[in-house]
Design a protein around this motif. Structure first.
Motif, PDB file in Angstrom:
ATOM      1  N   SER A 275      33.846  42.524  56.864  1.00 56.01           N
ATOM      2  CA  SER A 275      32.865  42.497  55.784  1.00 56.01           C
ATOM      3  C   SER A 275      31.789  43.543  56.026  1.00 56.01           C
ATOM      4  O   SER A 275      31.581  43.992  57.162  1.00 56.01           O
ATOM      5  CB  SER A 275      32.216  41.115  55.675  1.00 56.01           C
ATOM      6  OG  SER A 275      31.379  40.858  56.794  1.00 56.01           O
ATOM      7  N   TYR A 276      31.103  43.918  54.960  1.00 55.10           N
ATOM      8  CA  TYR A 276      30.031  44.900  55.078  1.00 55.10           C
ATOM      9  C   TYR A 276      28.905  44.374  55.970  1.00 55.10           C
ATOM     10  O   TYR A 276      28.311  45.118  56.752  1.00 55.10           O
ATOM     11  CB  TYR A 276      29.477  45.247  53.701  1.00 55.10           C
ATOM     12  CG  TYR A 276      30.506  45.845  52.771  1.00 55.10           C
ATOM     13  CD1 TYR A 276      31.124  47.052  53.078  1.00 55.10           C
ATOM     14  CD2 TYR A 276      30.869  45.207  51.590  1.00 55.10           C
ATOM     15  CE1 TYR A 276      32.079  47.608  52.238  1.00 55.10           C
ATOM     16  CE2 TYR A 276      31.817  45.752  50.734  1.00 55.10           C
ATOM     17  CZ  TYR A 276      32.420  46.953  51.066  1.00 55.10           C
ATOM     18  OH  TYR A 276      33.351  47.492  50.231  1.00 55.10           O
ATOM     19  N   VAL A 277      28.619  43.094  55.865  1.00 55.42           N
ATOM     20  CA  VAL A 277      27.543  42.503  56.663  1.00 55.42           C
ATOM     21  C   VAL A 277      27.864  42.582  58.149  1.00 55.42           C
ATOM     22  O   VAL A 277      27.002  42.904  58.974  1.00 55.42           O
ATOM     23  CB  VAL A 277      27.297  41.042  56.238  1.00 55.42           C
ATOM     24  CG1 VAL A 277      26.289  40.369  57.176  1.00 55.42           C
ATOM     25  CG2 VAL A 277      26.794  40.982  54.805  1.00 55.42           C
ATOM     26  N   SER A 278      29.109  42.293  58.503  1.00 58.10           N
ATOM     27  CA  SER A 278      29.489  42.348  59.920  1.00 58.10           C
ATOM     28  C   SER A 278      29.396  43.771  60.461  1.00 58.10           C
ATOM     29  O   SER A 278      29.002  43.979  61.614  1.00 58.10           O
ATOM     30  CB  SER A 278      30.901  41.795  60.113  1.00 58.10           C
ATOM     31  OG  SER A 278      31.857  42.557  59.396  1.00 58.10           O
ATOM     32  N   LEU A 279      29.731  44.758  59.640  1.00 58.82           N
ATOM     33  CA  LEU A 279      29.588  46.148  60.069  1.00 58.82           C
ATOM     34  C   LEU A 279      28.126  46.489  60.345  1.00 58.82           C
ATOM     35  O   LEU A 279      27.803  47.174  61.318  1.00 58.82           O
ATOM     36  CB  LEU A 279      30.143  47.097  59.000  1.00 58.82           C
ATOM     37  CG  LEU A 279      31.659  47.156  58.826  1.00 58.82           C
ATOM     38  CD1 LEU A 279      32.008  48.140  57.711  1.00 58.82           C
ATOM     39  CD2 LEU A 279      32.339  47.567  60.117  1.00 58.82           C
ATOM     40  N   VAL A 280      27.243  45.995  59.487  1.00 59.26           N
ATOM     41  CA  VAL A 280      25.814  46.247  59.665  1.00 59.26           C
ATOM     42  C   VAL A 280      25.319  45.637  60.979  1.00 59.26           C
ATOM     43  O   VAL A 280      24.585  46.273  61.744  1.00 59.26           O
ATOM     44  CB  VAL A 280      25.014  45.690  58.471  1.00 59.26           C
ATOM     45  CG1 VAL A 280      23.521  45.694  58.768  1.00 59.26           C
ATOM     46  CG2 VAL A 280      25.303  46.499  57.210  1.00 59.26           C
ATOM     47  N   VAL A 281      25.726  44.405  61.253  1.00 56.16           N
ATOM     48  CA  VAL A 281      25.292  43.722  62.476  1.00 56.16           C
ATOM     49  C   VAL A 281      25.800  44.446  63.718  1.00 56.16           C
ATOM     50  O   VAL A 281      25.042  44.691  64.674  1.00 56.16           O
ATOM     51  CB  VAL A 281      25.772  42.256  62.474  1.00 56.16           C
ATOM     52  CG1 VAL A 281      25.494  41.599  63.826  1.00 56.16           C
ATOM     53  CG2 VAL A 281      25.093  41.478  61.358  1.00 56.16           C
ATOM     54  N   ILE A 282      27.082  44.816  63.726  1.00 53.57           N
ATOM     55  CA  ILE A 282      27.667  45.477  64.895  1.00 53.57           C
ATOM     56  C   ILE A 282      27.016  46.834  65.134  1.00 53.57           C
ATOM     57  O   ILE A 282      26.653  47.179  66.270  1.00 53.57           O
ATOM     58  CB  ILE A 282      29.191  45.637  64.723  1.00 53.57           C
ATOM     59  CG1 ILE A 282      29.867  44.264  64.709  1.00 53.57           C
ATOM     60  CG2 ILE A 282      29.771  46.505  65.837  1.00 53.57           C
ATOM     61  CD1 ILE A 282      31.328  44.310  64.308  1.00 53.57           C
ATOM     62  N   ARG A 283      26.836  47.594  64.052  1.00 56.73           N
ATOM     63  CA  ARG A 283      26.231  48.910  64.207  1.00 56.73           C
ATOM     64  C   ARG A 283      24.781  48.792  64.678  1.00 56.73           C
ATOM     65  O   ARG A 283      24.298  49.630  65.457  1.00 56.73           O
ATOM     66  CB  ARG A 283      26.297  49.669  62.881  1.00 56.73           C
ATOM     67  CG  ARG A 283      26.012  51.157  62.992  1.00 56.73           C
ATOM     68  CD  ARG A 283      26.977  51.862  63.913  1.00 56.73           C
ATOM     69  NE  ARG A 283      26.797  53.318  63.890  1.00 56.73           N
ATOM     70  CZ  ARG A 283      27.253  54.150  64.818  1.00 56.73           C
ATOM     71  NH1 ARG A 283      27.923  53.679  65.842  1.00 56.73           N
ATOM     72  NH2 ARG A 283      27.047  55.441  64.723  1.00 56.73           N
ATOM     73  N   GLY A 284      24.089  47.756  64.237  1.00 59.22           N
ATOM     74  CA  GLY A 284      22.729  47.526  64.703  1.00 59.22           C
ATOM     75  C   GLY A 284      22.677  47.228  66.186  1.00 59.22           C
ATOM     76  O   GLY A 284      21.822  47.755  66.917  1.00 59.22           O
TER      77      GLY A 284
ATOM     78  N   ALA B  47      35.326  52.583  52.982  1.00 60.33           N
ATOM     79  CA  ALA B  47      36.028  52.928  51.744  1.00 60.33           C
ATOM     80  C   ALA B  47      37.429  52.331  51.667  1.00 60.33           C
ATOM     81  O   ALA B  47      38.067  52.393  50.612  1.00 60.33           O
ATOM     82  CB  ALA B  47      36.109  54.449  51.608  1.00 60.33           C
ATOM     83  N   SER B  48      37.908  51.735  52.759  1.00 58.96           N
ATOM     84  CA  SER B  48      39.266  51.186  52.782  1.00 58.96           C
ATOM     85  C   SER B  48      39.306  49.788  52.179  1.00 58.96           C
ATOM     86  O   SER B  48      38.287  49.200  51.853  1.00 58.96           O
ATOM     87  CB  SER B  48      39.774  51.143  54.233  1.00 58.96           C
ATOM     88  OG  SER B  48      39.100  50.135  54.959  1.00 58.96           O
ATOM     89  N   ASP B  49      40.525  49.269  52.080  1.00 60.58           N
ATOM     90  CA  ASP B  49      40.719  47.911  51.556  1.00 60.58           C
ATOM     91  C   ASP B  49      40.503  46.847  52.622  1.00 60.58           C
ATOM     92  O   ASP B  49      40.501  45.650  52.317  1.00 60.58           O
ATOM     93  CB  ASP B  49      42.142  47.770  50.989  1.00 60.58           C
ATOM     94  CG  ASP B  49      42.380  48.678  49.793  1.00 60.58           C
ATOM     95  OD1 ASP B  49      41.385  48.973  49.095  1.00 60.58           O
ATOM     96  OD2 ASP B  49      43.529  49.103  49.587  1.00 60.58           O
ATOM     97  N   VAL B  50      40.316  47.258  53.873  1.00 61.13           N
ATOM     98  CA  VAL B  50      40.157  46.303  54.969  1.00 61.13           C
ATOM     99  C   VAL B  50      38.835  45.565  54.865  1.00 61.13           C
ATOM    100  O   VAL B  50      38.738  44.367  55.135  1.00 61.13           O
ATOM    101  CB  VAL B  50      40.271  47.016  56.330  1.00 61.13           C
ATOM    102  CG1 VAL B  50      40.097  46.017  57.481  1.00 61.13           C
ATOM    103  CG2 VAL B  50      41.615  47.720  56.450  1.00 61.13           C
ATOM    104  N   VAL B  51      37.787  46.287  54.472  1.00 56.35           N
ATOM    105  CA  VAL B  51      36.429  45.727  54.432  1.00 56.35           C
ATOM    106  C   VAL B  51      36.106  45.265  53.021  1.00 56.35           C
ATOM    107  O   VAL B  51      36.411  45.942  52.035  1.00 56.35           O
ATOM    108  CB  VAL B  51      35.392  46.778  54.879  1.00 56.35           C
ATOM    109  CG1 VAL B  51      33.993  46.177  54.882  1.00 56.35           C
ATOM    110  CG2 VAL B  51      35.742  47.299  56.256  1.00 56.35           C
TER     111      VAL B  51
END
Length: 438
Positions: A112-121, A44-48
């Motif tokens: 980015s949202y995509v990088s968060l998805v990859v890391i969490r996976g 929800a932040s401006d970082v991502v």
């Protein structure tokens, strides 16, 4: 007073390796539960930024949180079975903890949202190596007479970490940024740094995983009999092989664990909606999320000891029944305090199911197949943790109470299954001794 203290201490008398493993899981539990609170705030932040693929923010949070559970659960049967085949537990635990530490650091570079998805996976895959091997190790170090107590102690310390993380996470993020002053030692000097609340949270998560890795490396060793018993029949049954019931008891416990975990995890995705409805901040939400854990920390070990004496089934059935109203109430509570109370009661329900269910499955698991059999429960629980956030993210648009009505329906079905499909595994439960008892 001294006698009361003696009895409390006696509750935690277990094999030192179980206690060491419990402390190690407590350390990595702090870091992992940090992320449950931090990731939604980070999204929800401006970082991502980056592509959202047309999805709402709540749905993105649900996907990021749920992917961890889906991959974690999907890989657990394979890692559990592989650890049974090889007859080793410790290397699997260390591999998972190393991956967890590395991926926690990777969040510092995710924008980015995509990088968060990859890391969490990747984190989900890492934890899939830790969970089945850890539970199997505890099971192999226990006997029928103390298995519930061992599972209770292990879960208690693990949940201390998991419960402390959310409470601390909200505070760490909100109190940032942090200024680190310049440091000069002799001819060497390090410049000062400014660290955001998010960066501090991710760093703490990585450090706790590294501490857990160190504890396992130094204090844990595989039991001698594990490798000798490797290679047993590792098939997973769905139908009851005895013909007494429709479903295999371990499979039934897995389904009930999935439903319970989904009900527990409904709250994770909808933090913004909960905070808006109750006019509260992220610290209150962290306390509510941890309320479930607080009850389990207080009750896991005594309930585990009690199920060694009075049987597994009464606690499992009772816990599933209590889960129904405690889940439903969360959709209708009017204040922050009543939401915390509902989560606390939900935690009591969970405590009545966790250790007794693992103990019952451990009673039924043969030599050399603990990883395979107990991974059914841990896999199902992980799937539930994944399904819960995804379901609440999808259902919250139909009204605030809708996700919790869904969770109560799952809990009802789970209660019916355990009541009709599970039999007691302790033949003379009243005569089973308890460590530290009379």
């Amino acid at each position: 007073m001294r006698e009361i203290l003696r009895r409390v201490v006696a509750q935690f008398v277990v094999d030192r390796r179980v206690l060491a493993l419990a402390f190690a899981r407590m350390a990595d539990g702090i870091g992992n539960s940090f992320l449950i609170i931090v990731i939604p705030l980070y999204v929800a932040s401006d970082v991502v930024g980056g592509a959202t693929f047309g999805l709402e923010e709540a749905m993105i949070i649900g996907i990021v949180l749920s992917l961890f559970g889906f991959l974690n659960s999907s890989f657990q049967p394979f890692t559990g079975r592989l650890s049974d085949r090889i007859g080793r537990r410790k290397p699997f635990i260390l591999l998972g903890l190393g991956g967890l530490a590395a991926t926690n650091l990777a969040y510092l570079f995710a924008e980015s949202y995509v990088s968060l998805v990859v890391i969490r996976g990747l984190q989900g895959v890492s934890v899939a190596f830790i969970v089945p091997a850890s539970i199997a190790l505890v099971n192999e170090l226990a006997t029928t007479g103390d298995r519930g107590g061992n599972m209770g102690v292990y879960n208690t310390f693990r949940l201390v970490g998991f419960g402390a993380g959310p409470v601390a996470a909200g505070a760490v993020v909100n109190l940032g940024p942090y200024s680190i002053p310049a440091l000069t030692v002799g001819p060497y000097s390090l410049p000062g740094l400014t660290v955001s609340g998010f960066e501090a949270a991710f760093a703490i998560a990585a450090i706790t995983a590294a501490i857990s890795y160190l504890l396992v490396t130094v204090l844990i060793a595989d039991p001698e009999g594990t490798e000798a018993n490797a290679g047993a029949d590792l098939s997973i049954a769905i139908r009851d092989p005895s013909g007494n019931h429709l479903l295999d008891p371990i499979f039934t416990l897995g389904v009930a664990s999935l439903f319970m975990a989904a009900s527990i995890a409904l709250l994770a995705t909808i933090q913004p909606q909960v905070n808006d409805r109750l006019a509260q901040g992220s610290t209150w939400f962290g306390l509510q999320f941890a309320g479930f854990i607080v009850a389990q920390i207080l009750l896991q070990t005594p309930i585990g000891r009690a199920c060694d004496r009075y049987g597994r089934r009464p606690f499992i059935v009772g816990g599933m029944l209590l889960l129904i109203p405690s889940t439903l109430a969360q959709g209708f509570v009017p204040t922050s305090e009543t939401m915390f109370l509902a989560r606390l009661i939900q935690g009591i329900a969970g405590a009545m199911v966790f250790a007794p269910a693992l103990a019952l499955a451990g009673d039924l698991a043969g030599e050399g197949e603990s990883g395979s059999k107990l991974s059914i429960l841990t896999m199902a629980f992980g799937f539930g943790i994944a399904v819960g956030p995804l379901a609440s993210g999808a259902l919250i648009g139909y009204g605030f109470a809708t996700p919790f009505v869904f969770g109560a329906a799952l809990a009802t079905l789970g209660a019916i299954l355990v009541y009709t499909q599970i039999e007691e595994t302790l033949e003379t439960s009243a005569s089973v001794p308890i460590v530290g008892g009379d």
